[in-house]
Design a protein around this motif. Sequence first.
Motif, PDB file in Angstrom:
ATOM      1  N   LEU A  16       0.837  -1.205   0.000  1.00 44.45           N
ATOM      2  CA  LEU A  16       0.000   0.000   0.000  1.00 44.45           C
ATOM      3  C   LEU A  16       0.871   1.253   0.000  1.00 44.45           C
ATOM      4  CD1 LEU A  16      -2.791   1.343   0.225  1.00 44.45           C
ATOM      5  CD2 LEU A  16      -2.646   1.086   2.689  1.00 44.45           C
ATOM      6  N   LEU A  17       1.912   1.232   0.826  1.00 48.32           N
ATOM      7  CA  LEU A  17       2.782   2.403   0.913  1.00 48.32           C
ATOM      8  C   LEU A  17       3.482   2.675  -0.426  1.00 48.32           C
ATOM      9  CD1 LEU A  17       3.565   4.523   2.949  1.00 48.32           C
ATOM     10  CD2 LEU A  17       5.554   3.189   3.539  1.00 48.32           C
ATOM     11  N   ILE A  18       3.899   1.605  -1.099  1.00 50.90           N
ATOM     12  CA  ILE A  18       4.551   1.783  -2.406  1.00 50.90           C
ATOM     13  C   ILE A  18       3.567   2.429  -3.380  1.00 50.90           C
ATOM     14  CG2 ILE A  18       5.488   0.540  -4.408  1.00 50.90           C
ATOM     15  CD1 ILE A  18       6.709  -1.464  -2.391  1.00 50.90           C
ATOM     16  N   SER A  19       2.333   1.945  -3.391  1.00 47.59           N
ATOM     17  CA  SER A  19       1.316   2.514  -4.286  1.00 47.59           C
ATOM     18  C   SER A  19       1.061   3.983  -3.945  1.00 47.59           C
ATOM     19  CB  SER A  19      -0.003   1.767  -4.165  1.00 47.59           C
ATOM     20  OG  SER A  19       0.215   0.402  -4.099  1.00 47.59           O
ATOM     21  N   LEU A  20       1.041   4.276  -2.648  1.00 46.38           N
ATOM     22  CA  LEU A  20       0.769   5.654  -2.226  1.00 46.38           C
ATOM     23  C   LEU A  20       1.904   6.596  -2.608  1.00 46.38           C
ATOM     24  CD1 LEU A  20      -0.710   5.104   1.350  1.00 46.38           C
ATOM     25  CD2 LEU A  20      -1.951   5.679  -0.717  1.00 46.38           C
ATOM     26  N   LEU A  21       3.135   6.144  -2.376  1.00 47.43           N
ATOM     27  CA  LEU A  21       4.288   7.004  -2.683  1.00 47.43           C
ATOM     28  C   LEU A  21       4.372   7.313  -4.170  1.00 47.43           C
ATOM     29  CD1 LEU A  21       7.021   5.528  -0.315  1.00 47.43           C
ATOM     30  CD2 LEU A  21       5.898   7.730  -0.103  1.00 47.43           C
ATOM     31  N   GLU A  22       3.952   6.343  -4.982  1.00 38.69           N
ATOM     32  CA  GLU A  22       3.965   6.545  -6.434  1.00 38.69           C
ATOM     33  C   GLU A  22       3.074   7.712  -6.866  1.00 38.69           C
ATOM     34  OE1 GLU A  22       5.548   5.317  -9.121  1.00 38.69           O
ATOM     35  OE2 GLU A  22       6.889   4.268  -7.770  1.00 38.69           O
TER      36      GLU A  22
END
Lengths: 215, 93
Positions: free
Chosen positions: A127-133
């Motif tokens: 989720l964090l990776i998707s958000l940072l993107e």
Amino acid sequence: MHKPKQDLEIELAIIEQAKKKPEAFGVLYEKYYKEIFYYINRRVDDVNTTSDLTSQVFYKAMVNLKSYKFKGFPFSSWLYRIATNQVNEFYRKSKNQRVINLEDQIILRLFGELEEQPEKEEDKTGLLISLLEELEEHEVQLLELRFFEEKPFKEVAFILDITENNAKVRTYRIIDKLKKLAKGIDPPEVNDFLTLCPVLTLFIMELIKQVPATI
Amino acid sequence: MSNKYKININKPKPSEKEVDLHKNFNRVLSQYKRSHTNKRKPMHKILNKFNRFMSLFILIIVLFLVILFIKMYILDKKENEQQTPQPEIESVK
């Protein structure tokens, strides 16, 4: 990172000495080299590039030392400001993909802010990776300083050359943005592997179609 | 998977020994000294400094010239008045 007043005074005396005699800068170099090296290394993947950029940071600090004015922060804050600009310049010139280094502690800290708690640890990371993107570079930079480096707002503002209020407002806006995004984005799961690879899905579909024909 | 950023998770950081290998203050110091000794003041900085005083300097020169001109004019007028012979008054015969 709060430092006792006495430490700051000693540091200021060394700076004044270094303004007249560049050799005296060596004390500050020894004191802050590792800190700045690790700060840059978390943003740049390669150790040799990190080493070059760190040297450039200290060189620029020496060249501009005469214009340094004490504003109540440790000298490292000024070095962080130069390092941030140096990293930005590196990415502007090289056009490389920006690097973000995440650690479990950082992930936990960020989820604490987001008030979102996915059940599995892998879900959190995904989720964090998707958000940072979804964030812009300057937004990531602010998050890094505030939550990864754990700098107080005053220091974040000084490093990014903005006002303290502006730093607070921007950070809360980013957190708000992330909260909204987190409600709309599902973390990618291993089961959803095919949805992550549309080309592979199409290839398999074609295979399935061709199987009855061969029989 | 990601495009915008390369995201590393729990990547081990370089050891302190490895960092120490890159630490070299003498290199930075010699780079500083090299650039400092060969440093020539850039032209735009010289011109900027010059521009700052230039307007004031021109104003003073103009004022000085105006005052000088007025003084000369007054002196010249006085001299002329002294040198020119008094017009003779013709007696009415």
